[in-house]
Design an enzyme around this catalytic site. Structure first.
Site, PDB file in Angstrom:
ATOM      1  N   LYS A   1     -29.203   5.042   5.128  1.00 38.72           N
ATOM      2  CA  LYS A   1     -28.910   6.387   5.644  1.00 38.72           C
ATOM      3  C   LYS A   1     -27.836   6.332   6.737  1.00 38.72           C
ATOM      4  O   LYS A   1     -27.867   7.084   7.704  1.00 38.72           O
ATOM      5  CB  LYS A   1     -30.171   7.046   6.210  1.00 38.72           C
ATOM      6  CG  LYS A   1     -31.337   7.170   5.243  1.00 38.72           C
ATOM      7  CD  LYS A   1     -31.087   8.171   4.154  1.00 38.72           C
ATOM      8  CE  LYS A   1     -32.376   8.565   3.436  1.00 38.72           C
ATOM      9  NZ  LYS A   1     -33.082   7.454   2.806  1.00 38.72           N
TER      10      LYS A   1
ATOM     11  N   LYS B   1      17.434   6.982   1.750  1.00 41.85           N
ATOM     12  CA  LYS B   1      17.883   8.261   1.213  1.00 41.85           C
ATOM     13  C   LYS B   1      19.281   8.576   1.723  1.00 41.85           C
ATOM     14  O   LYS B   1      20.100   9.184   1.026  1.00 41.85           O
ATOM     15  CB  LYS B   1      16.898   9.364   1.622  1.00 41.85           C
ATOM     16  CG  LYS B   1      16.952  10.586   0.737  1.00 41.85           C
ATOM     17  CD  LYS B   1      15.748  11.483   0.992  1.00 41.85           C
ATOM     18  CE  LYS B   1      15.704  12.615  -0.028  1.00 41.85           C
ATOM     19  NZ  LYS B   1      14.506  13.469   0.176  1.00 41.85           N
TER      20      LYS B   1
ATOM     21  N   LYS C   1      22.322   5.408   7.738  1.00 36.15           N
ATOM     22  CA  LYS C   1      22.550   5.828   9.117  1.00 36.15           C
ATOM     23  C   LYS C   1      23.888   5.305   9.632  1.00 36.15           C
ATOM     24  O   LYS C   1      24.382   4.263   9.191  1.00 36.15           O
ATOM     25  CB  LYS C   1      21.412   5.321  10.007  1.00 36.15           C
ATOM     26  CG  LYS C   1      20.077   6.012   9.733  1.00 36.15           C
ATOM     27  CD  LYS C   1      19.031   5.583  10.742  1.00 36.15           C
ATOM     28  CE  LYS C   1      17.725   6.339  10.524  1.00 36.15           C
ATOM     29  NZ  LYS C   1      16.694   5.947  11.518  1.00 36.15           N
TER      30      LYS C   1
ATOM     31  N   ILE D   1       6.565  11.456  -9.068  1.00 36.83           N
ATOM     32  CA  ILE D   1       6.516  12.450 -10.130  1.00 36.83           C
ATOM     33  C   ILE D   1       7.871  12.517 -10.830  1.00 36.83           C
ATOM     34  O   ILE D   1       8.916  12.294 -10.212  1.00 36.83           O
ATOM     35  CB  ILE D   1       6.135  13.828  -9.530  1.00 36.83           C
ATOM     36  CG1 ILE D   1       5.637  14.779 -10.600  1.00 36.83           C
ATOM     37  CG2 ILE D   1       7.259  14.417  -8.717  1.00 36.83           C
ATOM     38  CD1 ILE D   1       4.868  15.966 -10.024  1.00 36.83           C
ATOM     39  N   LEU D   2       7.852  12.759 -12.120  1.00 37.86           N
ATOM     40  CA  LEU D   2       9.085  12.917 -12.891  1.00 37.86           C
ATOM     41  C   LEU D   2       9.261  14.388 -13.251  1.00 37.86           C
ATOM     42  O   LEU D   2       8.473  14.946 -14.010  1.00 37.86           O
ATOM     43  CB  LEU D   2       9.036  12.089 -14.181  1.00 37.86           C
ATOM     44  CG  LEU D   2       9.317  10.592 -14.099  1.00 37.86           C
ATOM     45  CD1 LEU D   2       9.276   9.981 -15.490  1.00 37.86           C
ATOM     46  CD2 LEU D   2      10.664  10.312 -13.439  1.00 37.86           C
ATOM     47  N   ILE D   3      10.294  15.006 -12.680  1.00 37.82           N
ATOM     48  CA  ILE D   3      10.639  16.382 -13.040  1.00 37.82           C
ATOM     49  C   ILE D   3      12.024  16.392 -13.683  1.00 37.82           C
ATOM     50  O   ILE D   3      12.183  16.720 -14.849  1.00 37.82           O
ATOM     51  CB  ILE D   3      10.596  17.314 -11.817  1.00 37.82           C
ATOM     52  CG1 ILE D   3       9.186  17.339 -11.219  1.00 37.82           C
ATOM     53  CG2 ILE D   3      11.024  18.726 -12.212  1.00 37.82           C
ATOM     54  CD1 ILE D   3       9.047  18.200  -9.986  1.00 37.82           C
TER      55      ILE D   3
END
Length: 479
Positions: A99, A377, A380, A404-406
């Site tokens: 518990k 991405k 700098k 995800i693949l869009i």
């Protein structure tokens, strides 16, 4: 390694029993005479518990020592617990009744009971939330029973609240179902009311239920069985009445009880099989990641409405996978699903696509013991001005991990950056494919795309589970 459920199902089949014995050093329950004068030495308790195990090992499917009774005896109590563990036949699982609910000690206790003590399952209190349960769920071959209801009359004002609406204990079952798959998490249901057990079964038809306190109304055993058993006549564990443990003919009584239970189980199983044979249309087997899909939906990772995607496309739904990292148990399942694909690929390093996939790539790197890198991405204008972060050698093979693949744009751009640094990219692995023809596009670019799930699989699974209606399923299905 044999998991808890494999071990339990084997024991149920071997002994034809759903019974669980509470194996506790409680002097008040020892047999003979005035129990207030019973010897409570460790030796006497040890002999008594050993006798119980010898009398019941061929009539039960599991043993349940309550940690509190052993703790109350101090250091000798823990030594006794280890003795009891050794006395229990290894093919019978041990469910430690702890518990436990403390967040700060959960990780340490999980390691102690599962790794050091070799316990197969544990009971846990869920009031501290999923964070207190998650450390126990990291042991994939073990199981946890969340206490959703108790028969203690004083608890009624809490667990039956609010009056006239769905009570708290049922909300608890709904919530805890999202914490782990059925093979890792069941529910302990303490009640002397068959209808309360039936309500839990209705909310969690796929879960193993551990009934407690049912013997306050023992003449209604069949009602409890029909309320708690699943459609196969399984899915329910029953406690052996504690006052039976002092009786000399304990084994015979358990044998009689098993004989009383078996016909009800068989009737339920045959009835379900008959109904399926004559009235139910044939159905395909459930998706292997069904539980993960349902948990993503329950976490509100799948939303309906008008949404603009990063690619600029407008969809009538949105899949928000960034919520996963805030739910350790679901994140753990996601990593497992990715790992099943990566285990069949050849690569030297894992590359995550910023920013959504970096937590996943990090988790996979730790899990699979492969070093991680990632393409920036943007580069700098200060510091090292690197395009690729992390250490690597030219000519190494990198598997790209995305969420995800869009349109496939982010995955392709990331792969091209890696290749510009002299790395090889053969495979791109994602959690969800929107089925917009992106896998074909990636193949034309020279990459093999792999996905854990497709939106079609998600749509059909949610529809079959009653989580979405037909119109919502159609919105998800690719057109």
């Amino acid at each position: 390694m044999t998991g808890f459920f494999d071990k339990l199902n084997s024991a149920i089949a071997q002994n034809n029993s759903l019974l669980v014995v509470g194996i506790d050093p409680n002097p008040e329950m020892m047999p003979g005479g005035d129990r207030s004068r019973q010897p409570d030495s460790i030796e006497a308790l040890s002999d008594w518990l050993r006798t119980i195990i010898q009398q019941t090992a061929d009539q039960v499917c599991a043993y349940k020592p309550s940690l509190g009774f052993y703790q109350a005896l101090g250091a000798p109590g823990f030594e006794l617990l280890m003795e009891v563990r050794q006395e229990i036949p290894p093919h019978l699982p041990i469910i430690l009744d702890a518990k436990h609910s403390d967040l700060n000690t959960a990780s340490r206790l999980a390691k102690t009971i599962f790794q050091d003590w070799g316990v197969d399952a544990v009971t846990l209190s869920p009031l501290a939330g999923q964070d207190a349960i998650a450390p126990f769920l990291l042991y994939g071959d073990k199981a946890s029973f969340v206490v959703c209801r108790t028969s203690n009359p004083a608890a009624r004002v809490i667990q039956e609240y609010p009056p006239g609406q769905m009570p708290f204990y049922q909300h608890l079952v709904q919530e805890a179902r999202t914490w782990a798959p059925p093979e890792q998490l069941g529910f302990e249901v303490g009640t002397s009311r068959p209808d309360a057990l039936a309500q839990v079964r209705a909310i969690a038809p796929e879960r193993l239920l551990f009934a407690r306190s049912i013997w306050g109304d023992a003449q209604h055993l069949e009602q409890f069985l029909r309320a708690g058993l699943d459609t196969t006549g399984n899915g329910l564990l029953l406690p052996v009445p504690q006052d039976w443990l002092r009786e000399a003919n304990l084994g015979e009584r358990l044998q009689q009880l098993n004989r009383s239970i078996s016909p009800v189980r068989e009737d339920i199983n045959q009835t379900a099989a008959s109904c399926q044979l004559w009235t139910a249309p044939p159905s395909s087997p459930p998706h292997p990641h069904r539980d993960l899909i349902l948990q993503l939906f329950d976490l509100q990772c799948i939303l309906f409405g008008d949404y603009v995607q990063a690619s600029g496309a407008e969809f009538a739904y949105y899949i928000d996978l960034r919520k996963i990292i805030s739910n350790p148990q679901v994140f753990h399942q996601v990593l497992n699903a990715y790992a099943q694909i990566l285990d069949n690929l050849v690569f030297d390093r894992i590359a995550g696509i910023p920013y959504g996939s970096l937590p996943t790539a990090t988790g996979l790197s730790l899990r699979l013991h492969h070093p991680m890198i990632f393409p920036r991405k943007e580069v700098k204008a200060h510091g090292t001005r690197r395009l690729i972060e992390g250490q690597f050698n030219s000519g190494e093979t990198v598997v790209v991990v995305d969420d995800i693949l869009i349109s496939g744009t982010s995955a392709i751009e990331g792969a091209e950056k890696l290749e510009s640094a002299g790395l090889k990219v053969n495979d791109i692995v994602v959690l969800i494919d929107h089925e917009k023809g992106v896998k074909t596009r990636l193949k034309q670019e020279g990459y093999q795309a792999h996905s854990v799930l497709t939106v079609s699989e998600i749509a059909q699974t949610l529809y079959d589970a009653g989580r979405i209606d037909g119109s919502q399923r159609d919105l998800l299905l690719p057109h």
